[in-house]
Design a protein around this motif. Structure first.
Motif, short mmCIF file in Angstrom:
data_model
loop_
_atom_site.label_atom_id
_atom_site.label_comp_id
_atom_site.label_asym_id
_atom_site.label_seq_id
_atom_site.Cartn_x
_atom_site.Cartn_y
_atom_site.Cartn_z
N LEU A 16 0.83 -1.21 0.00
CA LEU A 16 0.00 0.00 0.00
C LEU A 16 0.86 1.26 0.00
O LEU A 16 0.58 2.22 -0.72
N TYR A 19 2.49 1.64 -3.41
CA TYR A 19 1.49 2.13 -4.37
C TYR A 19 1.25 3.63 -4.18
O TYR A 19 1.20 4.38 -5.16
N PHE A 20 1.11 4.06 -2.93
CA PHE A 20 0.92 5.49 -2.68
C PHE A 20 2.11 6.30 -3.19
O PHE A 20 1.93 7.34 -3.83
N ARG A 35 -7.87 5.44 -5.08
CA ARG A 35 -7.84 4.76 -3.78
C ARG A 35 -8.57 3.43 -3.85
O ARG A 35 -8.38 2.56 -3.00
N ASN A 38 -6.40 0.53 -3.60
CA ASN A 38 -5.98 0.12 -2.25
C ASN A 38 -6.78 -1.09 -1.80
O ASN A 38 -6.25 -1.99 -1.16
N PHE A 81 -0.38 1.48 7.46
CA PHE A 81 -0.57 2.45 6.37
C PHE A 81 -1.07 3.78 6.91
O PHE A 81 -0.62 4.84 6.47
#
Length: 152
Positions: A16, A19-20, A35, A38, A81
């Protein structure tokens, strides 16, 4: 069970975060609709955790144990996260607060700090969706042969 949930929760949190950071690097972090992915990352982590746990118990997974593994994976990933996001916002990019803020849900007169709002929103999103994903995944993993009842 706990070991598997925490292990896959940490791995999911790393995915996560990666990816962010990728979205931030590409200039796409402000697009709320992304999002949704996610949830797919969380789903992949939960399914891998339940699958790994099922293999570790020789395919004899108990329904609530599997549900627990998935939920623990979701909670671990979501907490890590959310903590990362709060630190990222406070240290690097306060403008992300506008993207993630949910003050409109609490009204304008509430005296809640932005960090708490972000943490609460991310926790609610992650834990609730994680539980639902675990519930759905266990419909598949509860059977030893992975077949739908009544199917040939």
């Amino acid at each position: 069970m706990e070991k598997t949930g925490i292990k896959y929760g940490v791995l999911t949190a790393v995915a996560l975060i990666a990816y962010f950071l990728l979205m931030k690097l590409l200039g796409l972090a402000h697009i709320i609709e992304l999002r949704f992915l996610n949830g797919l990352i969380l789903a992949a982590g939960i399914v891998m955790a339940i699958k790994n746990y099922k293999e570790s118990v020789d395919g004899l997974i108990r329904y609530f144990k599997g549900l627990g593994v998935g939920t623990l994976t979701a909670i671990t990933a979501t907490v890590l996260f959310a903590v990362f996001m709060i630190l990222y916002i406070k240290i690097f990019d306060t403008s992300m607060l506008e993207v993630l803020s949910a003050e409109r849900y609490f009204g304008e007169r509430m005296s809640v700090t932005p960090g708490i709002v972000v943490f609460m929103v991310l926790m609610v999103e992650g834990v609730i969706s994680g539980f639902l994903i675990s519930f759905i995944a266990m419909q598949y993993f509860k059977r030893q042969d992975h077949k739908v009842p009544g199917a040939p």
